[in-house]
Motif scaffolding. Structure first.
Motif, PDB file in Angstrom:
ATOM      1  N   ARG A   1      -0.131 -15.085 -22.820  1.00 21.29           N
ATOM      2  CA  ARG A   1      -0.523 -16.280 -23.571  1.00 21.29           C
ATOM      3  C   ARG A   1      -2.039 -16.399 -23.550  1.00 21.29           C
ATOM      4  O   ARG A   1      -2.673 -16.250 -22.495  1.00 21.29           O
ATOM      5  CB  ARG A   1       0.104 -17.517 -22.912  1.00 21.29           C
ATOM      6  CG  ARG A   1       1.537 -17.784 -23.306  1.00 21.29           C
ATOM      7  CD  ARG A   1       1.647 -18.823 -24.405  1.00 21.29           C
ATOM      8  NE  ARG A   1       1.140 -20.125 -24.014  1.00 21.29           N
ATOM      9  CZ  ARG A   1       1.892 -21.148 -23.581  1.00 21.29           C
ATOM     10  NH1 ARG A   1       3.200 -20.995 -23.474  1.00 21.29           N
ATOM     11  NH2 ARG A   1       1.348 -22.300 -23.275  1.00 21.29           N
TER      12      ARG A   1
ATOM     13  N   ILE B   1      -4.493 -22.223 -17.998  1.00 18.41           N
ATOM     14  CA  ILE B   1      -3.365 -22.959 -17.401  1.00 18.41           C
ATOM     15  C   ILE B   1      -3.273 -22.695 -15.894  1.00 18.41           C
ATOM     16  O   ILE B   1      -3.117 -23.625 -15.108  1.00 18.41           O
ATOM     17  CB  ILE B   1      -2.037 -22.593 -18.108  1.00 18.41           C
ATOM     18  CG1 ILE B   1      -1.999 -23.216 -19.514  1.00 18.41           C
ATOM     19  CG2 ILE B   1      -0.824 -23.067 -17.304  1.00 18.41           C
ATOM     20  CD1 ILE B   1      -0.804 -22.800 -20.358  1.00 18.41           C
ATOM     21  N   VAL B   2      -3.388 -21.433 -15.486  1.00 18.57           N
ATOM     22  CA  VAL B   2      -3.181 -21.132 -14.061  1.00 18.57           C
ATOM     23  C   VAL B   2      -4.391 -21.454 -13.191  1.00 18.57           C
ATOM     24  O   VAL B   2      -4.289 -21.455 -11.969  1.00 18.57           O
ATOM     25  CB  VAL B   2      -2.752 -19.661 -13.824  1.00 18.57           C
ATOM     26  CG1 VAL B   2      -1.492 -19.332 -14.615  1.00 18.57           C
ATOM     27  CG2 VAL B   2      -3.881 -18.688 -14.130  1.00 18.57           C
ATOM     28  N   THR B   3      -5.544 -21.692 -13.823  1.00 20.69           N
ATOM     29  CA  THR B   3      -6.731 -22.019 -13.023  1.00 20.69           C
ATOM     30  C   THR B   3      -7.049 -23.516 -13.056  1.00 20.69           C
ATOM     31  O   THR B   3      -8.008 -23.963 -12.450  1.00 20.69           O
ATOM     32  CB  THR B   3      -7.969 -21.255 -13.549  1.00 20.69           C
ATOM     33  OG1 THR B   3      -8.104 -21.523 -14.946  1.00 20.69           O
ATOM     34  CG2 THR B   3      -7.835 -19.766 -13.308  1.00 20.69           C
ATOM     35  N   GLY B   4      -6.253 -24.279 -13.787  1.00 17.46           N
ATOM     36  CA  GLY B   4      -6.517 -25.720 -13.885  1.00 17.46           C
ATOM     37  C   GLY B   4      -7.634 -26.046 -14.861  1.00 17.46           C
ATOM     38  O   GLY B   4      -8.142 -27.160 -14.876  1.00 17.46           O
ATOM     39  N   GLU B   5      -8.031 -25.068 -15.668  1.00 20.92           N
ATOM     40  CA  GLU B   5      -9.137 -25.311 -16.602  1.00 20.92           C
ATOM     41  C   GLU B   5      -8.685 -25.799 -17.975  1.00 20.92           C
ATOM     42  O   GLU B   5      -9.514 -26.099 -18.831  1.00 20.92           O
ATOM     43  CB  GLU B   5      -9.997 -24.047 -16.727  1.00 20.92           C
ATOM     44  CG  GLU B   5     -10.907 -23.867 -15.520  1.00 20.92           C
ATOM     45  CD  GLU B   5     -11.426 -22.452 -15.377  1.00 20.92           C
ATOM     46  OE1 GLU B   5     -11.533 -21.748 -16.389  1.00 20.92           O
ATOM     47  OE2 GLU B   5     -11.706 -22.045 -14.220  1.00 20.92           O
ATOM     48  N   SER B   6      -7.370 -25.855 -18.203  1.00 16.96           N
ATOM     49  CA  SER B   6      -6.891 -26.447 -19.464  1.00 16.96           C
ATOM     50  C   SER B   6      -7.379 -27.877 -19.515  1.00 16.96           C
ATOM     51  O   SER B   6      -7.318 -28.586 -18.520  1.00 16.96           O
ATOM     52  CB  SER B   6      -5.357 -26.462 -19.501  1.00 16.96           C
ATOM     53  OG  SER B   6      -4.856 -25.180 -19.624  1.00 16.96           O
TER      54      SER B   6
ATOM     55  N   GLY C   1      -3.222 -18.727 -21.061  1.00 20.49           N
ATOM     56  CA  GLY C   1      -2.652 -18.530 -19.730  1.00 20.49           C
ATOM     57  C   GLY C   1      -3.666 -18.676 -18.608  1.00 20.49           C
ATOM     58  O   GLY C   1      -3.401 -19.327 -17.591  1.00 20.49           O
ATOM     59  N   LEU C   2      -4.833 -18.074 -18.798  1.00 22.07           N
ATOM     60  CA  LEU C   2      -5.851 -18.133 -17.742  1.00 22.07           C
ATOM     61  C   LEU C   2      -6.265 -19.584 -17.475  1.00 22.07           C
ATOM     62  O   LEU C   2      -6.395 -20.007 -16.323  1.00 22.07           O
ATOM     63  CB  LEU C   2      -7.057 -17.277 -18.147  1.00 22.07           C
ATOM     64  CG  LEU C   2      -8.164 -17.148 -17.109  1.00 22.07           C
ATOM     65  CD1 LEU C   2      -7.644 -16.468 -15.836  1.00 22.07           C
ATOM     66  CD2 LEU C   2      -9.348 -16.347 -17.670  1.00 22.07           C
TER      67      LEU C   2
ATOM     68  N   PHE D   1      -6.403 -31.114 -20.889  1.00 25.45           N
ATOM     69  CA  PHE D   1      -5.505 -32.073 -21.519  1.00 25.45           C
ATOM     70  C   PHE D   1      -6.319 -33.350 -21.795  1.00 25.45           C
ATOM     71  O   PHE D   1      -7.414 -33.514 -21.249  1.00 25.45           O
ATOM     72  CB  PHE D   1      -4.312 -32.359 -20.603  1.00 25.45           C
ATOM     73  CG  PHE D   1      -3.406 -31.158 -20.381  1.00 25.45           C
ATOM     74  CD1 PHE D   1      -2.282 -30.969 -21.169  1.00 25.45           C
ATOM     75  CD2 PHE D   1      -3.686 -30.216 -19.400  1.00 25.45           C
ATOM     76  CE1 PHE D   1      -1.454 -29.863 -20.980  1.00 25.45           C
ATOM     77  CE2 PHE D   1      -2.861 -29.109 -19.197  1.00 25.45           C
ATOM     78  CZ  PHE D   1      -1.741 -28.936 -19.996  1.00 25.45           C
TER      79      PHE D   1
END
Lengths: 178, 776
Positions: free
Chosen positions: B14, B20-25, B17-18, B27
């Motif tokens: 995705r 999402i898994v690092t908390g950098e998305s 993806g990066l 929202f």
């Protein structure tokens, strides 16, 4: 926000209370009070992380300890940051999703990479909590059985139902491969 | 099956993806704004009341409060279908209805101020039951809707929309039947789609580029462009509306009804001159945001011994709560979906939408068809039982096939252009072990002491795979990088990554050359949003056409350089050549010197196809405790061509949550029938499935190429929740040897069906039992 910044704004004055919060190997000294940037005794750890320190990777969903979205590590233990008051967290090392990468090399934790490889998320809102709960499990038990993984993640809500792929992602980096 | 593609059908990471898994998305609640204020809503404690007076002086006096707005302070904004529901009204119609809006320097101050607004109510009698709401003398919610009945039809669906299912002659059909079943069944437990991230928005009202008023929104939603259209209609013409969609922490359709929080934030921002954020608490989310509509069916079905359905006739009552935005559209789509699942010549199903004093119903995955069929299939089961017809055979026989047709949501007849799903259903049955496990109606598969195993099956198909319009641009910059302009927002399906993937496939470039614009309505063309499994066929369809258009335009530029016609060219990895002379190549950069290529793609609606999902379930029911455990699910589908296997698996596993299969087991919204207050509006009392309770799921995925799509694919994600709930009811009935026809199958209902507690049928007891059900 570096240690120097916070400390320079928080010159100790007689009678005032300071809390030393260690997050992702950085030390933050917060003055207890009700002003901007200060630590209100009513603040939860989740609030402090997100609003005071700007570490928004930790997600708040129910804010009542039900969903696990706000899970962080206190020392090696998975805790719900929405259910902890920050003033109780002084002196303990807190690790958030932002602190999982290798600080020097920037390399992802193998668990993070495994989540990417397995697309172990859909909307991604529960993912930081899922990863932190998994990290606590693997630290305590590097080779968990599948049932142990499911049990360790049973406090983490995911409405998209990413759990099947999450379990695979955790299994892939546990000692019991395949 | 051979994979002729470079990326399509293969697992690719995705693109988000990066982050999402690092908390950098980022929202909505993670975005930073200068001088941000926090907005909260003052809500009614009464289910039905007139507001006599509001004294906001106490709230205004609190330090840090910047605005307190009541009905008198704002324009008379209305929305809904019909457009009568006011943003703030003189009357409140459910516990949690909005009365006043507050903006303050912090959420804490705003919530404190909300408690200081003194409101004097004249409390009115309220009505919560859909049937009671239509009775003479029932409390009336709106002057405009006598009897609390809303008009059918949705202008959004075109000039005509489906307001009933009427074909053939029901009397003739019933006369041909070997058995006629008259029955009632409800799917009326109001499960909540309950995305993890509650509704939230930031609005900033200011001056736009041309000096016009402009309001900018940052939303958590799955349809930023549609929200621009909706908010434009509500806020008025002399205003520019710009909407940014970022990552969305789940919606499952529900957040399309975000006009209220968006208006709250916009008005508070206009009033204060500062950006305002409104974040619903989880209790507000569950207590005052949208639920699945309730559905109650009272019908007659004629059936022949061979499983032919000769007639379906009766009334369908749909409860929409305090108002409707999309319920008419759900009725229209639900009617079409019933026709896709049942090849019956004679229909007369008359829907009626009724409003009551509870929070509004809205979109949930399964949009209308799940509501209708969860009530319809248990009634059909009675007929199958009488004629000893295996439900798998029945569903195989009756699901739409080439040569058939149906009426769709626009009340037009469509000749079905899709494929037969029979072989896929057979394979699903084989993987599940249906033949070995099916022992006949009301007969358990196996019994071990008090524990009994039962099986059930359900099926669903949806022609909204081709609904509405999508548009996209594909831009190739002078350096060869590719940007997809689409207002598609990521809400969990991975479709933004798939958008980049199909472009890389068409243009034969590395995946990392392709990026997507942010879902910003200012820079992107029209996009309806990912609803109704339309992402694959419609949204990707528009993007694919834009990529093909860009490719053609690129070839037109390169053709003179290669001395041949554009139609003779081919490209990969940034080179262009003539198919007849592949060794002489031109680099993209040469063709693109001081040039931007812009391809445009548009998808026009196509309702002539349906997807299909069949869900098989196995449950274990404890006849001593009444407890039901879902042990296994097999989902069988045919997607034409897999775009992304991991994304597809995630969508299919989504059958459990989001008011899906679990709405038959433990999910329900429990309304106190004396006060109208929701008793389980929090994530502890509203039941959800944990990781340690996940059943085994096997997904059987066929890939029969669909002729309609460049990559032969069709979407399926939205319908994952729809076939399961009625299958659970069937399985539980078979397990215990007694009919269960009420959702969810709580231990109390199981024990009552077994004659171990109480007796069924008494309304008051049923209410009490339902309330107790929360603690089961």
């Amino acid at each position: 926000m570096s240690r120097e910044n916070i400390e320079s704004r928080n010159e100790p004055v007689a009678g005032e209370k300071l809390i030393e919060l260690r997050v992702n190997s950085q030390v933050y000294v917060l003055r207890v009070g009700r002003g901007p940037g200060e630590l209100d005794p009513a603040h939860t750890l989740a609030f402090t992380l997100r609003e005071t320190l700007g570490l928004t990777g930790t997600k708040v969903s129910c804010d009542k300890g039900a969903c696990g979205g706000c899970t962080v590590l206190r020392e090696a233990e998975a805790v719900l940051s929405c259910m902890l008051l920050t003033i109780e967290c002084g002196g303990k090392e807190i690790t958030t999703i932002e602190g999982l990468k290798d600080a020097k090399t920037g390399a992802l934790d193998p668990l993070q990479q495994s989540f990417i490889d397995h697309s172990a998320f859909q909307c991604g809102y529960c993912t930081p909590g899922m990863i932190m709960s998994s990290k606590a499990l693997l630290t305590a038990n590097p080779s968990p059985a599948e049932e142990e993984i499911k049990e360790a993640l049973s406090g983490n809500f995911c409405r998209c139902i990413s759990q099947y792929q999450v379990v695979e992602a955790v299994k892939a980096v546990s000692g019991k491969k395949g | 099956m051979a994979q002729p593609y470079r990326y399509i059908g293969k697992a690719t990471p995705r693109k988000d993806g990066l982050d999402i898994v690092t908390g950098e998305s980022r929202f909505v609640d993670d975005l930073k704004f200068e001088r941000l204020l926090h907005g909260v809503v003052v809500r009614s404690p009464h289910a039905h009341a007139m507001i006599k007076s509001i004294d906001s002086a106490g709230a205004k006096g609190l330090e840090g409060v910047r605005a307190v707005l009541t009905r008198e302070d704002i324009p008379d904004f209305k929305y809904g279908n019909p457009r009568v529901f006011r943003l703030l009204d003189r009357k409140v119609r459910y516990v949690g209805d909005a009365v006043a809006l507050i903006a303050a320097e912090s959420e804490q101050i705003a919530r404190e101020a909300a408690g200081l607004v003194a409101i004097d109510y004249h409390v009115l009698p309220a009505v919560f039951d859909d049937y009671e709401a239509m009775e003479p003398g029932a409390p009336q919610l709106y002057e405009e809707f006598p009897g609390n009945v809303l008009p059918l039809g949705d202008p959004f669906l075109g000039q005509k929309s489906m307001v009933e299912i009427r074909t053939g002659d029901v009397a003739d059909g019933l006369s041909e039947a070997d058995v006629i079943i008259a029955g009632k069944c409800g799917y009326d437990n109001l499960p909540n789609p309950m995305p993890m991230e509650s509704p939230r928005v930031v609005a900033s009202w200011g001056r736009g580029v041309e000096g016009r008023d402009c309001v900018t929104f940052w939303i958590s939603n799955q349809a930023p462009y549609l929200m621009k259209v909706i908010l434009g209609a509500i806020l008025g013409a002399n205003l520019d509306v710009r909407v940014f969609g970022g990552p969305c922490g789940g919606s499952f359709g529900s957040k399309l009804m975000s006009w209220q929080p968006m208006c709250y934030a916009a008005l508070l921002s206009k009033n204060t001159g500062r950006p305002v954020k409104v974040v619903y608490s989880k209790e507000e989310h569950l207590g005052s945001f949208v639920l699945r509509p309730s559905s109650r069916l009272d019908i007659k079905v004629g059936m022949k011994k061979d499983g032919t359905v000769t007639a379906i006739a009766g009334d369908w009552l749909i409860g929409t709560g305090c108002y409707s935005q999309t319920t008419q559209a759900q009725v229209a789509v639900g009617c079409g979906e019933a026709m896709i699942a049942l090849r019956c010549k004679n229909w007369s199903v008359k829907p009626k939408i009724v409003c009551t004093n509870r929070t509004a119903s809205g979109i949930a995955r399964g949009f209308g068809g799940q509501e209708l069929k969860c009530a319809l299939f248990p009634i059909l089961s009675r007929g199958m039982e009488k004629l000893q017809i295996d439900p798998l055979d029945f569903m195989k026989k009756n699901f739409i096939k080439p040569g058939d047709g149906y009426l769709w949501r626009d009340a037009q007849w469509y000749d079905y252009r899709g494929i037969s799903f029979t072989a896929m259903m057979d394979r699903g049955a084989e993987v599940f072990g249906w033949k070995q496990k099916w022992k006949g109606w009301l007969t358990p598969t196996s019994v071990e002491g008090a524990k009994r195993i039962g099986i059930g099956v359900g099926v669903h198909g949806n022609a909204d795979v081709g609904e509405d319009v999508s548009e996209a641009y594909v831009r190739i910059d002078s350096n060869g990088s590719i940007v997809v302009h689409s207002c598609l927002q990521e809400h969990g399906t991975g479709q933004r990554s798939n958008g980049a993937k199909v472009v890389a496939e068409v243009l034969q470039t590395p995946l990392e050359w392709v990026s997507m614009t942010p879902a910003d309505t200012m820079v992107n063309p029209f996009e309806f949003g990912p609803f109704g499994s339309r992402g694959t066929y419609v949204i990707l369809g528009a993007i694919i056409r834009a990529a093909e258009d860009a490719r053609s335009k690129l070839f037109e530029v390169a053709a003179p350089m290669l001395g041949c016609a554009a139609s003779e060219l081919d490209t990969a990895d940034g080179y262009i050549w003539a198919k007849s002379a592949p060794k002489r190549r031109v680099r993209w950069q040469r063709a693109l010197f001081q040039r931007t290529i812009l391809g445009y793609g548009r998808f026009e609606p196509d309702y002539s196809l349906s997807n299909c999902l069949m869900s098989f379930v196995e449950v274990e029911v404890d006849t001593e405790t009444g407890n039901l455990v879902l042990q296994r699910v097999v989902n069988a589908t045919d997607v034409g061509q897999i775009i992304d296997p991991q994304g597809l698996a995630g969508q299919l596993c989504g059958c459990l949550g989001t008011a899906g299969i679990d709405s038959a087991i433990f999910e329900e919204t429990i309304l106190d029938s004396s006060t109208g207050r929701i008793l389980n509006a929090n994530m502890i009392d509203y039941k959800w499935r944990t990781s340690s309770e996940m059943p085994t799921i096997d997904n059987v995925v066929f890939q029969t190429p669909m002729p309609t799509h460049r990559f032969h694919a069709i979407g399926v994600g939205e319908i994952a929740t729809a076939p399961g709930p009625s299958a659970v009811l069937m399985a539980a009935s078979n397990a215990i040897g007694a009919w269960l026809d009420s959702y969810p199958v709580t231990p109390c209902k199981v024990l009552r069906a077994l004659g171990k507690v109480g007796n069924a049928g008494n309304k008051q007891r049923a209410h009490t039992a339902r309330k107790r059900g929360a603690g089961d």
